[in-house]
Enzyme design. Structure first.
Site, PDB file in Angstrom:
ATOM      1  N   ASP A  44      33.204 -35.725   2.659  1.00  0.00           N
ATOM      2  CA  ASP A  44      33.883 -35.214   1.497  1.00  0.00           C
ATOM      3  C   ASP A  44      34.829 -34.273   2.006  1.00  0.00           C
ATOM      4  OD1 ASP A  44      31.826 -33.256   2.262  1.00  0.00           O
ATOM      5  OD2 ASP A  44      31.733 -32.965   0.187  1.00  0.00           O
ATOM      6  N   TYR A  46      36.946 -30.818   2.973  1.00  0.00           N
ATOM      7  CA  TYR A  46      36.688 -29.450   3.403  1.00  0.00           C
ATOM      8  C   TYR A  46      36.621 -28.594   2.090  1.00  0.00           C
ATOM      9  CZ  TYR A  46      37.711 -30.687   8.362  1.00  0.00           C
ATOM     10  OH  TYR A  46      37.499 -31.105   9.434  1.00  0.00           O
ATOM     11  N   PHE A  57      39.062 -35.071   7.523  1.00  0.00           N
ATOM     12  CA  PHE A  57      39.258 -34.117   8.728  1.00  0.00           C
ATOM     13  C   PHE A  57      40.442 -33.297   9.083  1.00  0.00           C
ATOM     14  CE2 PHE A  57      36.102 -37.569   9.589  1.00  0.00           C
ATOM     15  CZ  PHE A  57      35.016 -36.780   9.971  1.00  0.00           C
ATOM     16  N   HIS A 166      28.135 -37.855  13.441  1.00  0.00           N
ATOM     17  CA  HIS A 166      29.059 -37.013  12.809  1.00  0.00           C
ATOM     18  C   HIS A 166      29.942 -35.912  13.651  1.00  0.00           C
ATOM     19  CE1 HIS A 166      31.307 -34.290  10.056  1.00  0.00           C
ATOM     20  NE2 HIS A 166      31.382 -35.327   9.321  1.00  0.00           N
TER      21      HIS A 166
END
Length: 185
Positions: A44, A46, A57, A166
């Site tokens: 999801d 930031y 990202f 991740h």
């Protein structure tokens, strides 16, 4: 989508939500389906001020690079033995065919995964299904358990699926670093 739109309308009125409304679909606007070469699937957006702008990202150029993106750059450096000196803005990647997609497209400020149950995955899964059916070979990079949930949708043997931990500081050393995801792509 009608129910999702209703929920989001209320959320944007009563909460601080990221990204700004006008940027929710930036990933899709910058990387249309016919241009997709690589899909990097996140989780999801930031959830801090000024960070999210619709690309997984990526952050706006004037924002400090978040830890997950710092780790992505570290992995690039490890794989290619070249220092990465850049801002956190990945719009140039998107324009080159890298779809930076979060399965959940919005989030409340300082509340990660706060919008995971409002229906975004139904929408983003349809995007992934449509990409999966395309003839052009693509690379799907699935970072983390939330992204790996999409693997069941990705059935086209023409596509390459790359999975790893991740890139967050909590899990990067458990399979993200050294994954060679960029060279494999």
């Amino acid at each position: 989508m009608k129910e999702l739109k209703k929920i989001l309308s209320e959320e944007y009125k009563t909460q601080t939500i990221y990204p700004p409304k006008a940027q929710i679909f930036s990933a899709l606007e910058l990387t249309p389906p016919q241009n997709v070469k690589v899909v990097i699937l996140g989780q999801d957006p930031y959830h801090g001020y000024g960070q999210a702008h619709g690309l997984a990202f990526s952050v706006n150029p004037d924002i400090k690079i978040p830890p997950s993106l710092r780790n992505i750059y570290k992995e690039l450096e490890l794989e290619y033995h070249v220092p990465v000196h850049r801002t956190g803005d990945l719009r140039d990647w998107a324009k080159q065919g890298v779809l930076l997609l979060n399965p959940i497209l919005t989030v409340r400020e300082h509340q990660p995964l706060s919008h995971q149950k409002i229906g975004w995955q139904l929408f983003t899964n349809e995007i992934l299904k449509a990409l999966n059916q395309m003839d052009q070979p693509m690379v799907f990079i699935l970072w983390g358990s939330k992204a790996r949930e999409a693997k069941k949708i990705l059935t086209n043997p023409a596509h390459l699926i790359i999975e790893s931990a991740h890139p967050s500081p909590l899990s990067a050393s458990r399979g993200f670093f050294g994954s060679n995801c960029f060279k494999r792509a």
